[in-house]
Design an enzyme around this catalytic site. Sequence first.
Site, mmCIF file in Angstrom:
data_model
loop_
_atom_site.group_PDB
_atom_site.id
_atom_site.type_symbol
_atom_site.label_atom_id
_atom_site.label_comp_id
_atom_site.label_asym_id
_atom_site.label_seq_id
_atom_site.Cartn_x
_atom_site.Cartn_y
_atom_site.Cartn_z
ATOM 1 N N LYS A 158 -39.159 -12.638 55.317
ATOM 2 C CA LYS A 158 -38.847 -11.747 54.182
ATOM 3 C C LYS A 158 -37.765 -10.751 54.580
ATOM 4 O O LYS A 158 -36.797 -10.548 53.827
ATOM 5 C CB LYS A 158 -40.099 -10.990 53.762
ATOM 6 C CG LYS A 158 -39.824 -9.780 52.868
ATOM 7 C CD LYS A 158 -41.055 -9.006 52.499
ATOM 8 C CE LYS A 158 -41.489 -8.020 53.519
ATOM 9 N NZ LYS A 158 -40.834 -6.693 53.453
ATOM 10 N N ASN A 159 -37.883 -10.145 55.759
ATOM 11 C CA ASN A 159 -36.961 -9.059 56.110
ATOM 12 C C ASN A 159 -35.591 -9.547 56.555
ATOM 13 O O ASN A 159 -34.677 -8.743 56.712
ATOM 14 C CB ASN A 159 -37.602 -8.134 57.147
ATOM 15 C CG ASN A 159 -38.762 -7.369 56.523
ATOM 16 O OD1 ASN A 159 -38.877 -7.306 55.295
ATOM 17 N ND2 ASN A 159 -39.635 -6.821 57.347
ATOM 18 N N ARG B 238 -37.926 -0.769 49.212
ATOM 19 C CA ARG B 238 -37.072 -0.161 50.223
ATOM 20 C C ARG B 238 -35.756 -0.898 50.349
ATOM 21 O O ARG B 238 -34.700 -0.306 50.502
ATOM 22 C CB ARG B 238 -37.838 -0.189 51.539
ATOM 23 C CG ARG B 238 -37.068 0.308 52.692
ATOM 24 C CD ARG B 238 -37.668 1.565 53.226
ATOM 25 N NE ARG B 238 -36.865 1.997 54.345
ATOM 26 C CZ ARG B 238 -36.132 3.104 54.332
ATOM 27 N NH1 ARG B 238 -36.115 3.867 53.272
ATOM 28 N NH2 ARG B 238 -35.413 3.460 55.361
ATOM 29 N N CYS C 74 -42.712 4.468 51.058
ATOM 30 C CA CYS C 74 -43.980 3.825 50.806
ATOM 31 C C CYS C 74 -45.023 4.595 51.616
ATOM 32 O O CYS C 74 -44.718 5.531 52.334
ATOM 33 C CB CYS C 74 -43.965 2.348 51.104
ATOM 34 S SG CYS C 74 -43.396 1.952 52.712
ATOM 35 N N ARG D 245 -39.142 7.722 54.569
ATOM 36 C CA ARG D 245 -38.226 6.683 55.044
ATOM 37 C C ARG D 245 -36.798 7.030 54.642
ATOM 38 O O ARG D 245 -36.249 6.497 53.707
ATOM 39 C CB ARG D 245 -38.691 5.333 54.513
ATOM 40 C CG ARG D 245 -40.109 5.054 55.019
ATOM 41 C CD ARG D 245 -40.656 3.743 54.620
ATOM 42 N NE ARG D 245 -39.937 2.655 55.253
ATOM 43 C CZ ARG D 245 -40.244 1.371 55.025
ATOM 44 N NH1 ARG D 245 -41.198 1.096 54.169
ATOM 45 N NH2 ARG D 245 -39.577 0.399 55.597
ATOM 46 N N ILE E 43 -32.649 7.588 54.814
ATOM 47 C CA ILE E 43 -31.572 6.625 55.110
ATOM 48 C C ILE E 43 -30.382 7.358 55.720
ATOM 49 O O ILE E 43 -29.229 6.933 55.601
ATOM 50 C CB ILE E 43 -31.139 5.838 53.846
ATOM 51 C CG1 ILE E 43 -30.626 6.768 52.747
ATOM 52 C CG2 ILE E 43 -32.245 4.956 53.318
ATOM 53 C CD1 ILE E 43 -29.854 6.012 51.656
ATOM 54 N N ASP E 44 -30.669 8.438 56.447
ATOM 55 C CA ASP E 44 -29.581 9.237 57.040
ATOM 56 C C ASP E 44 -28.729 8.433 58.024
ATOM 57 O O ASP E 44 -27.514 8.652 58.126
ATOM 58 C CB ASP E 44 -30.159 10.479 57.728
ATOM 59 C CG ASP E 44 -31.193 10.106 58.772
ATOM 60 O OD1 ASP E 44 -32.200 9.478 58.407
ATOM 61 O OD2 ASP E 44 -30.990 10.399 59.967
ATOM 62 N N ASP F 230 -45.021 -3.786 62.260
ATOM 63 C CA ASP F 230 -45.566 -4.539 61.117
ATOM 64 C C ASP F 230 -46.776 -5.376 61.497
ATOM 65 O O ASP F 230 -47.404 -5.978 60.633
ATOM 66 C CB ASP F 230 -44.487 -5.459 60.522
ATOM 67 C CG ASP F 230 -43.423 -4.663 59.820
ATOM 68 O OD1 ASP F 230 -42.381 -5.231 59.466
ATOM 69 O OD2 ASP F 230 -43.612 -3.444 59.640
ATOM 70 N N ILE G 247 -43.310 4.162 65.347
ATOM 71 C CA ILE G 247 -42.175 3.939 64.450
ATOM 72 C C ILE G 247 -42.309 4.732 63.154
ATOM 73 O O ILE G 247 -41.366 5.401 62.739
ATOM 74 C CB ILE G 247 -42.020 2.429 64.117
ATOM 75 C CG1 ILE G 247 -41.978 1.580 65.382
ATOM 76 C CG2 ILE G 247 -40.820 2.204 63.216
ATOM 77 C CD1 ILE G 247 -40.709 1.712 66.200
ATOM 78 N N ARG H 180 -46.105 -9.008 48.035
ATOM 79 C CA ARG H 180 -44.690 -8.632 48.253
ATOM 80 C C ARG H 180 -44.116 -9.396 49.438
ATOM 81 O O ARG H 180 -42.926 -9.631 49.526
ATOM 82 C CB ARG H 180 -44.572 -7.143 48.563
ATOM 83 C CG ARG H 180 -44.841 -6.236 47.408
ATOM 84 C CD ARG H 180 -44.682 -4.776 47.773
ATOM 85 N NE ARG H 180 -43.296 -4.463 48.165
ATOM 86 C CZ ARG H 180 -42.845 -3.207 48.226
ATOM 87 N NH1 ARG H 180 -43.642 -2.189 47.972
ATOM 88 N NH2 ARG H 180 -41.591 -2.969 48.560
#
Length: 430
Positions: free
Chosen positions: A22-23, A93, A117, A122, A124-125, A305, A327, A397
Site C-alpha cells: 500500500k505505501n 495522509r 490520525c 503528523r 509535513i515540515d 507499522d 516513531i 484501508r
Amino acid sequence: MSQYIMKGGLPLTGEVNISGAKNAALGIIAGAILTDEDVHIDNVPDVRDTNIMLEAMKELGASVERIDRNTVRINTSSIRNAAIDDDYLRMMRASYYFIGALLGKHHEAEVPLPGGCVIGSRPIDQHVKGFRALGAKIHIENGNVIAKADRLVGDEIYLDKVSVGATINIMMAAVLAEGRTIIGNAAKEPHIVDMANFLNSMGANIRGAGTDVIRIKGVNKLHGTEYSIIPDQIEAGTFMCAAAITKGDVTVKNIIPKHMESVSAKLEEVGCTVIEYDDAIRVIGPEVIKPANIMTLPYPGFPTDMQPQITTLLALSSGTSMVVESIFDSRFKYVDELIRMGADIRVEGNIAVVNGINEFSPAQITAPDLRAGAALVLAGLAADGITIVNEIEFIQRGYEHFEKKLAELGATIDIVDSEREAKKFAMKVG
Ligand code: EPZ
C-alpha cells in the site's frame, strides 16, 4: 458500521498470498502525474486508500482505467488544474504525495493539508523544507497547502527527521528540476526503493535509494512505463504474527524475505520457527511465547507499522516485555482495547510494559487505526470464543480482503453489519 466477528482459539495453517505494498502504491499512483504518457501499474492492492488515490486522480482530470482488480492504466496528460479539494483526501495522509507530484510536473499544487490520525501529530515540515529548497513558495490557506514555483532547481536537503513521506515527496519534486538534488538522512524503507525504481523506469536519474543519501539528477521529461509494485512487508508481517499468536503454521508467499528481516528475527526470538524461501517465509508458532523487547526504528529497524501486532503477541508471552515506540507520539491507543480482553499492559508515554497473560478473553473491541485494528483481529483469533471488532473501515484501508485471507487459513471470521447477523454467526459456529 461493519464489524469483524470471529471465533478464535484455533491455529491458522496453510499458505497466504501477500498483496502489493500500500505505501509504495500510494506514492507510485501520484508519481504517474510526472509524465504525459501512459503508466501501467500492476500488483496494486485493492484497498480503500489506493482506491481513494485513484478517485482523486480522476478528480484531477486524469484518465484511470482499471484493467483488473490489481492493475491500472493512468494517463495524466489531460490534467489542467493542480488543485484537489476532496474530503476523502483530508482523511488520508498520503494526499501529500499530490503536492510533490503536481509541483514537480506543473510547478504548482493546491492540496488539502493531510489528515493526521490517531497515532499522533503528523506534520509535513520536512516535506515543505525540501520543496522550498528546490525553489517553491509554500503557504497554507483554508486548510490547503498551496505550492508555486517559477523554476525548480536542485539543492542539497538534509532531513531533520527520517521521513518516508518527505523522502518520496522530495524525490518527485526533484526528478524534473534543473541540476542535482541530494537528500541526506533519507528514509530507506523498501517502498522508497520501489518509488525510485518506478521513477527511474520512467527515465528519471535517481541513485542511492535504500541508503541514507539519495542523489537525483534532474531530467527534462519522463516517459510512460509498465511497473509492478513490491509486496507489502507489513501485510506479510501481520500474517506472520497471526501464525505465531494462534500457534499455527503459515507460509506467507510472494514476498521479499530480505524486507522481513527485523520481523523474522523478533519472531525467532520469541520462539517461532521461521523458515525462509526465495519468495516466501514459513512461520510455525511456539507452544510458549517468550518475552522480548522492541524498539521501533526506521528501516531496517523494527517497523512502527508492526508495533501493535508484535505487542499483541507479547501480551500472551511467558514473561515481561518492553515496547518502545520511537516513531510516533501516540501509537498505543489500542492497548485499552487489549486490556478489555484481559491484557496486563501499562503505557507510560511512548513505552509499554507488557506482562504476559495466559490467554485473552473474547470481547467486543474497537479498532482505533489501521495497524492496531489488524492487531485486535489477531487478539480475537487467539481468544477462545467470539470476539467482535468494530470500525473495520480502518483495517480495510490497508489490508486487501483481510477476512477472506484469514478464513483461507482456517480462521472462523466474517463481516457482519447488524446485531442479527452477529447472532446468526454465533449460532452457526456454536
Ligand atoms: C509513512 O507515513 C507510512 N504511511 C506510515 O504507515 C508509516 O508508519 C510511516 O511512513 C513510518 O514508516 C504512508 O506511507 C502513507 P514519516 P509518513 O514521514 O510518511 C515525523 C500505515 O499504517 N515527521 O516517515 O507520514 C512524523 O510525525 C501508515 O500504513 C515530521 O516530524 O511517516 C513521524 O513521527 C501509518 N515532519 C516521523 O517523522 C515531517 O515533515 C516519521 O514519519 C514528516 C514526518
